[in-house]
Scaffold this active site. Structure first.
Site, mmCIF file in Angstrom:
data_model
loop_
_atom_site.group_PDB
_atom_site.id
_atom_site.type_symbol
_atom_site.label_atom_id
_atom_site.label_comp_id
_atom_site.label_asym_id
_atom_site.label_seq_id
_atom_site.Cartn_x
_atom_site.Cartn_y
_atom_site.Cartn_z
ATOM 1 N N TYR A 298 61.963 8.141 99.846
ATOM 2 C CA TYR A 298 61.643 6.721 100.012
ATOM 3 C C TYR A 298 62.017 6.321 101.432
ATOM 4 C CZ TYR A 298 61.830 1.636 99.561
ATOM 5 O OH TYR A 298 61.624 0.298 99.741
ATOM 6 N N GLU B 134 56.762 -0.064 104.061
ATOM 7 C CA GLU B 134 57.343 0.802 103.034
ATOM 8 C C GLU B 134 56.449 2.003 102.766
ATOM 9 O OE1 GLU B 134 59.319 -0.428 98.953
ATOM 10 O OE2 GLU B 134 57.155 -0.176 98.664
#
Length: 393
Positions: free
Chosen positions: A116, A204
């Protein structure tokens, strides 16, 4: 402002962030043309809506999954035909779901490991912060709640920008090898440059992947922008998809009103974001449910107040209205006249409670009292909240 997944991937390419090859179809006629640009192997078909949980979502006709892996272009076309024009329901869309008007095809990529990676503003320090984790593919909120030790945070000095040593530090902390750290560092520098130059609120990648042959690549992409900076970026404004936004919110933006639709039945008209949040909280406290966040700002005109009422009443779920104004720059008498004008122009037929305080409060209250309209005055915020909740019950 949010954009679809395929759009940030286009931006990623401009900033040197590696992504798989992809193509977009916005109608059934464009499907074959889009698929012809991709390899003939496995293809991922992704519904494009402004909501998460697409892979686990379900269409209203029973077709499961807004993200599908097809074995070949023929199967990819079959999936796309099922998705386009269909309504996808996920845990973020609510039961109404969202109509899919765009599908994104991308070549399938083998995955050895998922990570992530995100960049956003840390409001506690007023600095950009890089958030990274070895737990890619999962909701970062879940990781933070259950395994917070697996989240890395590194702040960036905006005067210096992203430094090479920071990328290497994060890369090694994620357990990447030397060659992959080099790739990761270059990727992170490009990602930060995008975040900074385009005034992003969030950038993101979830997941960021490591392929079996050692490549670091962005498999997914999510980017949102600071609305207050969009005037500097007409090229970003052009990416806006009005089909994904609430028509009431679009109308509010035309009148420079800050409006967000919620799922309650008590509409709020307030000046100031903090006061608006407090108003919604106290409505909830006394057993009601707010239908919206609406901040008319500190210098709203009578015309803007009237526009605010029109937007509020366009929501069929609204069964009552609470006006909560603390007069400062925007005086109470101005709001009072705006309320009266709106009541006459848009024909308010639901209970209306008005609480005024601050500059010219007595004049404002007198104007409301002499209007002859069915307006319930309130002396305090708690009094106002209790009265509107009681009126609906």
């Amino acid at each position: 402002m949010n954009i679809h997944e395929y759009q940030p991937k286009q931006l990623f390419r401009e900033y040197g962030v590696p992504v798989a090859k992809g193509a977009v179809a916005k109608s059934t006629a464009e499907i074959d043309t889009a698929l012809a640009t991709l390899p003939t192997g496995k293809i991922v078909v992704k519904s494009q809506i402004h909501a998460g949980g697409r892979g686990k979502g379900k269409f209203t006709d029973g077709f499961a999954g807004g993200v599908k892996i097809a074995d070949n272009p023929a199967q990819a076309k079959e999936y796309a035909l099922r998705m386009l024009g269909n309504t996808l329901v996920t845990h973020q869309t609510g039961p109404a779901g969202r109509k899919v008007q765009t599908v994104f095809f991308t070549e399938a990529t083998a995955i050895a490991k998922e990570y992530y990676l995100a960049i956003l503003l840390d409001r506690a320090t007023s600095l950009p912060v890089v958030i990274a984790s070895t737990e890619g593919g999962m909701d970062i909120e879940h990781v933070a709640a259950h395994t917070p030790e697996k989240i890395l945070r590194r702040h960036v000095d905006p005067a210096l920008g992203m430094r090479t040593f920071q990328g290497r530090d994060i890369g090694y902390s994620l357990g990447l090898g030397e060659e992959q750290v080099k790739q990761f560092t270059k990727l992170l520098e490009g990602l930060y440059k995008l975040y900074w130059e385009k005034d992003c609120a969030l950038v993101e990648i979830n997941p960021l992947i490591l392929t079996p042959d050692g490549r670091v690549e962005a498999l997914d992409a999510k980017v949102s922008f600071d609305d207050n900076a969009l005037f500097r970026h007409p090229e970003i404004q052009a990416l806006r998809d009005l089909n994904e936004e609430d028509p009431k919110e679009i109308e509010a933006s035309k009148s420079n009103l800050n409006y967000i639709a919620l799922d309650g039945n008590i509409a709020c008209l307030v000046n100031g974001a903090g006061l608006a949040m407090a108003t919604m909280d106290i409505i909830q406290y006394f057993g009601g449910k707010p239908a919206n966040f609406l901040d008319v700002g500190g210098g709203a005109t009578e015309e803007q107040v009237t526009a605010a009422f029109r937007i509020i009443l366009s929501d069929p779920a609204v069964k009552g209205i609470l006006v909560n104004i603390f007069g400062g720059i925007m005086k109470c008498d101005i709001i009072a006249r705006g309320v009266i004008a709106a009541a006459k122009n848009v024909q308010i037929k639901v209970p209306l409670v008005v609480r005024l305080e601050g500059t010219n409060v007595q004049l404002g209250r007198e104007i409301l009292a002499q209007s002859g309209l069915a307006i319930t005055p309130a002396e305090s915020l708690s009094d106002a909240a209790q009265k509107i909740v009681k009126a609906l019950k």
